[in-house]
Design a protein around this motif. Structure first.
Motif, PDB file in Angstrom:
ATOM      1  N   TRP A   1     -34.293 -15.177  -5.717  1.00 43.83           N
ATOM      2  CA  TRP A   1     -33.863 -15.770  -4.384  1.00 43.83           C
ATOM      3  C   TRP A   1     -33.416 -17.153  -4.527  1.00 43.83           C
ATOM      4  O   TRP A   1     -32.889 -17.692  -3.793  1.00 43.83           O
ATOM      5  CB  TRP A   1     -34.867 -15.325  -3.502  1.00 43.83           C
ATOM      6  N   ASN A   2     -33.916 -17.922  -5.567  1.00 43.09           N
ATOM      7  CA  ASN A   2     -33.759 -19.318  -5.773  1.00 43.09           C
ATOM      8  C   ASN A   2     -32.388 -19.688  -6.668  1.00 43.09           C
ATOM      9  O   ASN A   2     -32.279 -20.677  -7.057  1.00 43.09           O
ATOM     10  CB  ASN A   2     -35.001 -19.891  -6.110  1.00 43.09           C
TER      11      ASN A   2
ATOM     12  N   SER B   1     -22.687 -11.481 -15.979  1.00 37.40           N
ATOM     13  CA  SER B   1     -21.915 -12.775 -15.764  1.00 37.40           C
ATOM     14  C   SER B   1     -22.982 -13.647 -14.911  1.00 37.40           C
ATOM     15  O   SER B   1     -22.643 -14.743 -14.561  1.00 37.40           O
ATOM     16  CB  SER B   1     -20.748 -12.606 -14.760  1.00 37.40           C
ATOM     17  N   SER B   2     -23.910 -13.108 -14.168  1.00 34.07           N
ATOM     18  CA  SER B   2     -25.146 -13.690 -13.568  1.00 34.07           C
ATOM     19  C   SER B   2     -26.139 -13.956 -14.243  1.00 34.07           C
ATOM     20  O   SER B   2     -26.980 -12.990 -14.577  1.00 34.07           O
ATOM     21  CB  SER B   2     -25.381 -13.026 -12.174  1.00 34.07           C
ATOM     22  N   PRO B   3     -26.477 -15.323 -14.891  1.00 37.50           N
ATOM     23  CA  PRO B   3     -27.747 -15.237 -15.783  1.00 37.50           C
ATOM     24  C   PRO B   3     -29.004 -14.897 -15.265  1.00 37.50           C
ATOM     25  O   PRO B   3     -29.915 -14.162 -15.786  1.00 37.50           O
ATOM     26  CB  PRO B   3     -27.597 -16.789 -16.001  1.00 37.50           C
ATOM     27  N   ALA B   4     -29.121 -15.069 -13.678  1.00 39.43           N
ATOM     28  CA  ALA B   4     -30.423 -14.643 -13.237  1.00 39.43           C
ATOM     29  C   ALA B   4     -30.625 -13.370 -13.246  1.00 39.43           C
ATOM     30  O   ALA B   4     -31.834 -12.835 -13.559  1.00 39.43           O
ATOM     31  CB  ALA B   4     -30.440 -15.205 -11.662  1.00 39.43           C
ATOM     32  N   LEU B   5     -29.524 -12.386 -12.864  1.00 38.64           N
ATOM     33  CA  LEU B   5     -29.808 -11.082 -12.711  1.00 38.64           C
ATOM     34  C   LEU B   5     -29.696 -10.384 -14.076  1.00 38.64           C
ATOM     35  O   LEU B   5     -30.233  -9.471 -14.128  1.00 38.64           O
ATOM     36  CB  LEU B   5     -28.621 -10.462 -11.880  1.00 38.64           C
TER      37      LEU B   5
ATOM     38  N   GLU C   1     -29.348 -19.487  -6.464  1.00 37.03           N
ATOM     39  CA  GLU C   1     -27.981 -19.912  -6.279  1.00 37.03           C
ATOM     40  C   GLU C   1     -28.437 -21.692  -6.090  1.00 37.03           C
ATOM     41  O   GLU C   1     -27.558 -22.442  -6.590  1.00 37.03           O
ATOM     42  CB  GLU C   1     -27.660 -19.590  -4.819  1.00 37.03           C
ATOM     43  N   ILE C   2     -29.429 -22.130  -5.433  1.00 36.67           N
ATOM     44  CA  ILE C   2     -29.722 -23.339  -5.295  1.00 36.67           C
ATOM     45  C   ILE C   2     -30.031 -24.182  -6.742  1.00 36.67           C
ATOM     46  O   ILE C   2     -29.695 -25.210  -6.979  1.00 36.67           O
ATOM     47  CB  ILE C   2     -30.912 -23.831  -4.217  1.00 36.67           C
ATOM     48  N   ILE C   3     -30.779 -23.618  -7.648  1.00 34.31           N
ATOM     49  CA  ILE C   3     -30.971 -24.090  -9.018  1.00 34.31           C
ATOM     50  C   ILE C   3     -29.498 -23.979  -9.682  1.00 34.31           C
ATOM     51  O   ILE C   3     -29.752 -25.097 -10.425  1.00 34.31           O
ATOM     52  CB  ILE C   3     -31.983 -23.074  -9.614  1.00 34.31           C
ATOM     53  N   LYS C   4     -28.942 -23.383  -9.598  1.00 27.56           N
ATOM     54  CA  LYS C   4     -27.573 -23.014 -10.333  1.00 27.56           C
ATOM     55  C   LYS C   4     -26.645 -24.336  -9.829  1.00 27.56           C
ATOM     56  O   LYS C   4     -25.985 -24.841 -10.547  1.00 27.56           O
ATOM     57  CB  LYS C   4     -26.812 -21.787 -10.068  1.00 27.56           C
TER      58      LYS C   4
ATOM     59  N   VAL D   1     -38.625 -25.853  -6.521  1.00 30.26           N
ATOM     60  CA  VAL D   1     -37.237 -26.047  -5.973  1.00 30.26           C
ATOM     61  C   VAL D   1     -37.092 -27.634  -6.058  1.00 30.26           C
ATOM     62  O   VAL D   1     -36.152 -28.262  -6.611  1.00 30.26           O
ATOM     63  CB  VAL D   1     -36.754 -25.520  -4.669  1.00 30.26           C
ATOM     64  N   GLU D   2     -38.299 -28.398  -5.242  1.00 30.05           N
ATOM     65  CA  GLU D   2     -38.192 -29.677  -5.010  1.00 30.05           C
ATOM     66  C   GLU D   2     -38.227 -30.443  -6.530  1.00 30.05           C
ATOM     67  O   GLU D   2     -37.593 -31.444  -6.863  1.00 30.05           O
ATOM     68  CB  GLU D   2     -39.233 -30.123  -4.248  1.00 30.05           C
TER      69      GLU D   2
END
Length: 415
Positions: free
Chosen positions: A267-268, A355-359, A270-273, A251-252
Motif C-alpha cells: 500500500w505504500n 514491471s511493478s517491483p513491489a508486486l 507509490e509514495i516510496i517509488k 514513510v517519514e
C-alpha cells in the motif's frame, strides 16, 4: 431477457418425408433452462471489466442456458457478517477476505469446489503456495483465489544495495549502518514479528473451535527454540543500522532520507517509488541469522477469495462462473485496471505485473507467506513482547519468561 431456443433441423430427406405426411412441420427442442446467479463483488473500479467478463461467459455457454446474472456491492471486509446473518439469502458467488475463511467454512457457508479443483490449485501455485493455503482446508479447495495483495516484503534503495545484498538481513543492517542510515522493521506489530518465528518453524494459528489460538513461540524442544528467535531479534535491534517504527514512521524515514530499507506493505509502494525514483527497488524478505544458521523470513499475507454459497440452486454454474471471474486472464486485467496483485502464478509472472517491483516482490514472497488465522487475543501480547525486544530488553528480563507470558496470553481461552 428473451428466451433462447435451440433449434434442431431435420435432414433434407426427413423433412421431405414429413412434408409429404404432415405438411410444413419443423421439430423444436425444449427451451433452454434459465439459470439465475447472483454475485456480491467488493471492488468498484473494475465494474466494467466484470460486466465484460460476464458477457463473455454468457456467450461461451449460450447454447446451454439462458443466464440472468445480478451483481451487488458487498464490502469484502464485512462479507462474513452479511453471509452468516442469513446464509440462504446470500449471493451464489461472493468475495471475501481470507481471514474470514475459517468462520465461513465452519458455519457451512462455503461449498467445496469440485469443478476443476486440481487445475485451480495448480494455477495458483500449488497447495503449498500462500493463496491456496488461504483457500483450502484438509486438502480440499473451498474458495477461488483472486488476489494476493495484502502482504509485506522488503523495500530498498538501490543506490545503496545490490540485489545480492538484500538476500541477507545482516548485510542490509551493516550497509545501513556504514552509511549512517537505518533499516526499518516494526517490532511493535505481531504482523511483522511473525516473520522471525515462522521462519524458525514455530507456529501460531486458530484452534478448531474458531475461538482461541494455538502458539508454540516459547518452545524449548524444537529444532529452533523460542529463545533462539528472541536472541536473534535482540541482535538485530541492537544493530546501529536498525530501527523499529510503525507504518507512518517508515514513510517519514524514507522521506527524510534516514531509512534506506525496510519491511512494509504494497500500500505504500507509490509514495516510496515517488521518493526514491529510479533507485526504487523491492525484493522478498531476506534471510536472518538464527542460532548460527541462515533462515528465510516468512510473512503473513492477505488474499481476496471467491466463495460459493452451498444454498445456491445453480451451484455447478456458480462454480463455472467463479472460475471464469478468477482465472489468469481476469487477474491480469484486474491488475491493469485497479492494480490488484494476482494470485495466479502465470498472471503474476506476466510482463505487466513484473514491471511493478513491489508486486513482483510480493509474488516472490508468496512462496513463504501464510494466511492470517488468529483471534484478536494475539495482538496485545505480541505488541508487549515486540516493544520490549525493540527497546533491547531494558530491564534484562529472562527471555523464556517473556516468551511464556506472551504465549499464555495468546492462547488463553476467551471468557
Amino acid at each position: 431477457m428473451c428466451k433462447k431456443y435451440k433449434i434442431i433441423l431435420a435432414t433434407a430427406a426427413l423433412l421431405s418425408a414429413f412434408l409429404g405426411l404432415v405438411g410444413c412441420s419443423v421439430l423444436k427442442s425444449e427451451p433452454l433452462p434459465t439459470v439465475k446467479l447472483s454475485i456480491w463483488w467488493s471492488d468498484e473500479g473494475d465494474r466494467e471489466l466484470l460486466d465484460q467478463t460476464i458477457k463473455s461467459f454468457q456467450t461461451k455457454y449460450a447454447d446451454e442456458a439462458v443466464f440472468e446474472i445480478t451483481i451487488s456491492r458487498e464490502n469484502v471486509l464485512t462479507s462474513k457478517e452479511t453471509v452468516l446473518a442469513n446464509p440462504q439469502s446470500a449471493a451464489d458467488i461472493y468475495m471475501f477476505a481470507d481471514d474470514q475463511f475459517e468462520a465461513l467454512r465452519q458455519a457451512g457457508a462455503l461449498l467445496e469446489i469440485t469443478e476443476n479443483a486440481d487445475q485451480i490449485i495448480t494455477a495458483n501455485g500449488g497447495a503449498n503456495n500462500g493463496a491456496c493455503r488461504a483457500a483450502m482446508y484438509d486438502n480440499k479447495l473451498y474458495a477461488y483465489p483472486l488476489t494476493a495483495g495484502n502482504g509485506y516484503f522488503l523495500y530498498y534503495n538501490s543506490a545503496y544495495f545490490t540485489s545480492k545484498d538484500v538476500e541477507s538481513l545482516d548485510r542490509i543492517l551493516d550497509i545501513s549502518a556504514q552509511n549512517g542510515k537505518k533499516t526499518a522493521i516494526d517490532y511493535s506489530s505481531g504482523w511483522y514479528i511473525y516473520s522471525f518465528f515462522k521462519g524458525a518453524g514455530l507456529e501460531i494459528g486458530l484452534n478448531r473451535d474458531g475461538l482461541s489460538n494455538y502458539c508454540n513461540w516459547n518452545a524449548t524442544d524444537t529444532p529452533y527454540k523460542g529463545v533462539d528467535v528472541a536472541e536473534a531479534m535482540l541482535d538485530a535491534a541492537a544493530h546501529e543500522g536498525f530501527i523499529s517504527c510503525d507504518d507512518q514512521g517508515f514513510v517519514e524515514g524514507v522521506e527524510n532520507g534516514s531509512i534506506i530499507a525496510g519491511i512494509n506493505g504494497a500500500w505504500n509502494s507509490e509514495i516510496i517509488k515517488e521518493i526514491w525514483g529510479k533507485n526504487f527497488a523491492a525484493a522478498k524478505l531476506p534471510c536472518y541469522t538464527l542460532a548460527g544458521d541462515s533462515v528465510q523470513m516468512c510473512s503473513f499475507s492477505g488474499y481476496k477469495l471467491l466463495g460459493i454459497n452451498p444454498h445456491s440452486e445453480n451451484s455447478t454454474w456458480a462454480m463455472k462462473l467463479a472460475e471464469c471471474l478468477s482465472d489468469e486472464t481476469m487477474q491480469i486485467k484486474r491488475f491493469e485496471t485497479i492494480g490488484e496483485c494476482p494470485s495466479n502464478i502465470n498472471a503474476a509472472s506476466s510482463e505487466a505485473v513484473q514491471s511493478s517491483p513491489a508486486l513482483a516482490a510480493l509474488s516472490e514472497q508468496s512462496k513463504y507467506a501464510y494466511a492470517q488465522r488468529i483471534t484478536d487475543a494475539f495482538w496485545h501480547p505480541a505488541y508487549v513482547f515486540g516493544i520490549t525486544i525493540a527497546g533491547k530488553n531494558p530491564d534484562n528480563q529472562d527471555l523464556q519468561t517473556l516468551l511464556d507470558d506472551m504465549v499464555n496470553e495468546i492462547t488463553a481461552q476467551p471468557d
